[in-house]
Every structure is written in C-alpha cells, then in structure tokens.
Design an enzyme around this catalytic site. Structure first.
Site, short mmCIF file in Angstrom:
data_model
loop_
_atom_site.label_atom_id
_atom_site.label_comp_id
_atom_site.label_asym_id
_atom_site.label_seq_id
_atom_site.Cartn_x
_atom_site.Cartn_y
_atom_site.Cartn_z
N SER A 8 0.99 -0.76 -0.02
CA SER A 8 0.09 0.24 -0.11
C SER A 8 1.05 1.39 -0.12
O SER A 8 0.02 2.56 -0.24
CB SER A 8 -1.17 0.08 1.49
OG SER A 8 -0.33 -0.07 2.18
N ARG A 9 2.57 1.30 0.28
CA ARG A 9 3.14 2.33 0.20
C ARG A 9 4.60 2.19 -0.06
O ARG A 9 4.47 0.48 -0.35
CB ARG A 9 3.18 2.91 1.24
CG ARG A 9 3.67 2.12 2.38
CD ARG A 9 3.17 2.45 3.77
NE ARG A 9 2.35 2.41 4.20
CZ ARG A 9 1.96 3.04 5.42
NH1 ARG A 9 2.81 4.19 6.13
NH2 ARG A 9 0.76 3.38 6.19
N GLY A 10 5.31 3.39 0.05
CA GLY A 10 6.60 2.45 -0.53
C GLY A 10 6.94 1.44 -2.24
O GLY A 10 6.51 1.99 -3.06
N ILE A 11 7.49 1.03 -1.33
CA ILE A 11 8.40 0.44 -2.85
C ILE A 11 7.58 -1.03 -3.67
O ILE A 11 7.14 -1.04 -4.24
CB ILE A 11 9.98 -0.78 -1.84
CG1 ILE A 11 10.48 0.62 -1.69
CG2 ILE A 11 9.88 -1.76 -3.49
CD1 ILE A 11 11.85 -0.95 -0.82
N ASP A 57 -3.11 -10.28 8.19
CA ASP A 57 -1.95 -9.04 8.53
C ASP A 57 -0.75 -10.11 8.85
O ASP A 57 -1.31 -11.45 9.07
CB ASP A 57 -1.72 -8.85 10.27
CG ASP A 57 -0.78 -8.31 11.41
OD1 ASP A 57 0.13 -8.24 10.44
OD2 ASP A 57 -0.93 -8.23 12.45
N VAL A 58 0.27 -9.66 7.89
CA VAL A 58 1.14 -11.37 8.32
C VAL A 58 2.29 -11.42 8.59
O VAL A 58 3.41 -12.26 8.37
CB VAL A 58 1.82 -11.12 6.33
CG1 VAL A 58 0.82 -10.77 5.06
CG2 VAL A 58 3.09 -9.66 6.57
N TYR A 144 20.20 -0.50 14.41
CA TYR A 144 19.61 -1.96 12.87
C TYR A 144 19.96 -3.11 13.63
O TYR A 144 19.42 -3.79 12.96
CB TYR A 144 20.02 -1.10 11.99
CG TYR A 144 19.53 -1.94 10.83
CD1 TYR A 144 18.59 -0.85 10.59
CD2 TYR A 144 19.79 -2.29 10.33
CE1 TYR A 144 17.15 -1.04 9.63
CE2 TYR A 144 18.78 -2.80 9.38
CZ TYR A 144 17.91 -2.27 8.34
OH TYR A 144 17.06 -2.58 7.19
N LYS A 151 17.91 -9.70 8.09
CA LYS A 151 18.12 -9.29 6.50
C LYS A 151 18.88 -10.74 6.23
O LYS A 151 18.51 -10.94 5.02
CB LYS A 151 17.88 -7.77 6.12
CG LYS A 151 16.72 -6.57 6.69
CD LYS A 151 16.19 -7.20 5.49
CE LYS A 151 14.79 -6.06 6.08
NZ LYS A 151 13.30 -6.29 4.88
N ILE A 180 16.83 4.50 1.15
CA ILE A 180 16.07 4.29 0.21
C ILE A 180 14.99 5.24 0.42
O ILE A 180 14.73 5.49 1.96
CB ILE A 180 15.39 3.50 -0.33
CG1 ILE A 180 16.16 2.13 -0.65
CG2 ILE A 180 14.53 3.62 -1.01
CD1 ILE A 180 16.80 2.43 -1.93
N SER A 182 11.84 6.57 2.24
CA SER A 182 10.74 6.26 2.05
C SER A 182 10.26 6.88 3.86
O SER A 182 11.10 7.48 4.60
CB SER A 182 10.95 4.26 2.61
OG SER A 182 11.73 4.33 3.48
#
Length: 266
Positions: A8-11, A57-58, A144, A151, A180, A182
């Site tokens: 729904s947004r961003g990438i 909701d994943v 992070y 990741k 990026i 965002s």
C-alpha cells in the site's frame, strides 16, 4: 499474476504500479489502511493492469494463510511472490526487549518463509520469488540490530530456496536496498540522537538516497524473462554505498578531492 506483501506504500506501491503498466494482475496486500491500498489498485487499473486489495496481517501465521487462501480462491495460481512487508524497532541492543525480537522475526523472516511455502504449489508453471533485504544485512550501524540480522537470514533463505525450488522452475532472489527515500527512512533518521541524514548521503557515491521506483525496477527485472538464469542471488541497489570505506572522498582536500566533471583537457 503477482502478490506483493505490504504493497500500500513505498517500494510495494511502486512495484505494483510498474507491474500494472505491463498488464499484470497484482494482489495488493495491506495490514490496516484500506484507503491507501484501494488507491494503489486504482493506479494499477489506470495503467492497464488489474488489481485486488487484500487485507491480511502477515505478522501472524493466520494472516499469511488467509492471504494465500484468497489468492488460491480468486485465481488458482500465482506467477510472482514478492515478500516486501517489514518492520522493526530502531534501538540499541541493550534497550531491546523480548517482544522487539519476537516481532522482528514474526514480521520480517517468517512471512517470507511461510509465504514461499504457500506460493510454490500455486506456481505450477514455474515462477519467481523475491524478498526485500537491506544493507543492514552485511553492515552494522546504530539502532539496526533487531532488523539487520533478520535481513541476513532472509538472504540465506533465498539461497536455500533457490536450491530446492529450481527443479520446479521457480527462481528465488533478493533485492537489498541502501538508503531509500521512504517512510521508514524518515522514521529511522527521526530517532533521537541519530546522525544527520545529509552527512550520510555525502558518503554515498551517488550522493543521494535511492527512490522506491529504482528498487521496484530492480525487482521487476528479477521477475522478468531476462532474469531466467539468475537465482539464489541478492541484487544490491544502494548507489554504491556498500563498496566504500573510510577515508571518504568527502573528507579529503586538494589535491585528493574529486574535481568537477573532467573535460578531457590536459
């Protein structure tokens, strides 16, 4: 026929519109904001594709299963699965609580693995799976720690999936974005005490953040026939950030500092 989580947004949104311009049918997964998702669907249809917004909701096992059940019921098949949804707590390691660690796993890694398990049976004619990573998978930087290792795990799973799914004509790859532009970048650099973003952009060889569209274009290539012989890889889209190390040209002075664009004159 493509499914994008967190579209729904961003990438995710940029990728959905890009695939729509190619005439694809795109399932736009979202968690809360139905209005944004429906706008993405409208944009897909404006450029010649077909879109379907699906709330799920994943972060939950049930959400992943319900999302793919909807795809199975509506279309009976799938060509592309892009695991894009992500979230994490930007905190120092000593400030992380157990629920931060649990959510990082549940939101970033588990939906990719469970989603791939659900996607493969629907790709009876072969397909593509792409997962979003970041340069925090191979580099360490403040706040992070809860997300970067997830990741890194995603990139490892990409390699293992590529091995097991190749006999089914399914390619699995990752795309690792750098800085990026965002909502996530805004939130990250809004953490109290964080370095000024302008000072960081000076360290990027391209001297600017990337755009969601540039990452979407890389994903689109990996979904294309031109990427048929590419699997088990993570494509880096970071403006050269991951290849530089101190001392930086931005910190040098004449005669070492880089001049304006060379003219060719000696």
């Amino acid at each position: 026929m493509a499914l994008i989580t967190g579209a729904s947004r961003g990438i995710g949104r940029a990728l959905a519109h890009t695939l729509g311009r190619g005439g694809a049918t795109v399932v736009v997964n979202y968690k809360r904001n139905a209005d944004l998702a429906e706008k993405v669907v409208a944009g897909i249809e404006e450029v010649g594709g077909r879109g379907l917004a699906v709330q799920a909701d994943v972060e939950t096992v049930e959400g992943v299963h319900s999302l793919f059940a909807r795809v199975r019921d509506e279309f009976g098949r799938l060509d592309h699965f892009v695991s894009n949804a992500a979230a994490g707590a930007f905190k120092n390691i000593l400030d992380l609580k157990p629920h931060h660690l649990d959510r990082s796993y549940a939101m970033n890694l588990r939906p990719f693995v469970l989603g791939a398990q659900q996607a493969v049976p629907l790709m009876d004619a072969g397909g593509r799976i792409v997962a979003l990573s970041s340069y925090g998978s191979t580099r360490a930087f403040p706040t992070y720690a809860a997300l970067g290792p997830m990741k890194a795990a995603i990139e490892s799973w990409v390699r293992y999936m590529a091995l097991e799914f190749a006999p089914y004509s399914i390619n699995v790859n990752g795309v690792s974005g750098g800085l990026i532009d965002s909502d996530s970048l805004d939130y990250f650099y809004g953490v109290p005490g964080m370095a000024d973003r302008a000072s960081v952009f000076d360290r990027v060889p391209k001297q600017r953040p990337g755009t969601a569209q540039e990452v979407a274009d890389a994903i689109t290539f990996l979904l294309s026939p031109g990427a048929e012989y590419i699997t088990g890889q993570t494509m880096v889209v970071d403006g050269g950030l991951s290849v530089v190390a101190p001392p930086f040209f931005a910190d040098t002075s004449a005669p070492l500092s880089l001049p304006a664009h060379p003219t060719g004159e000696k």
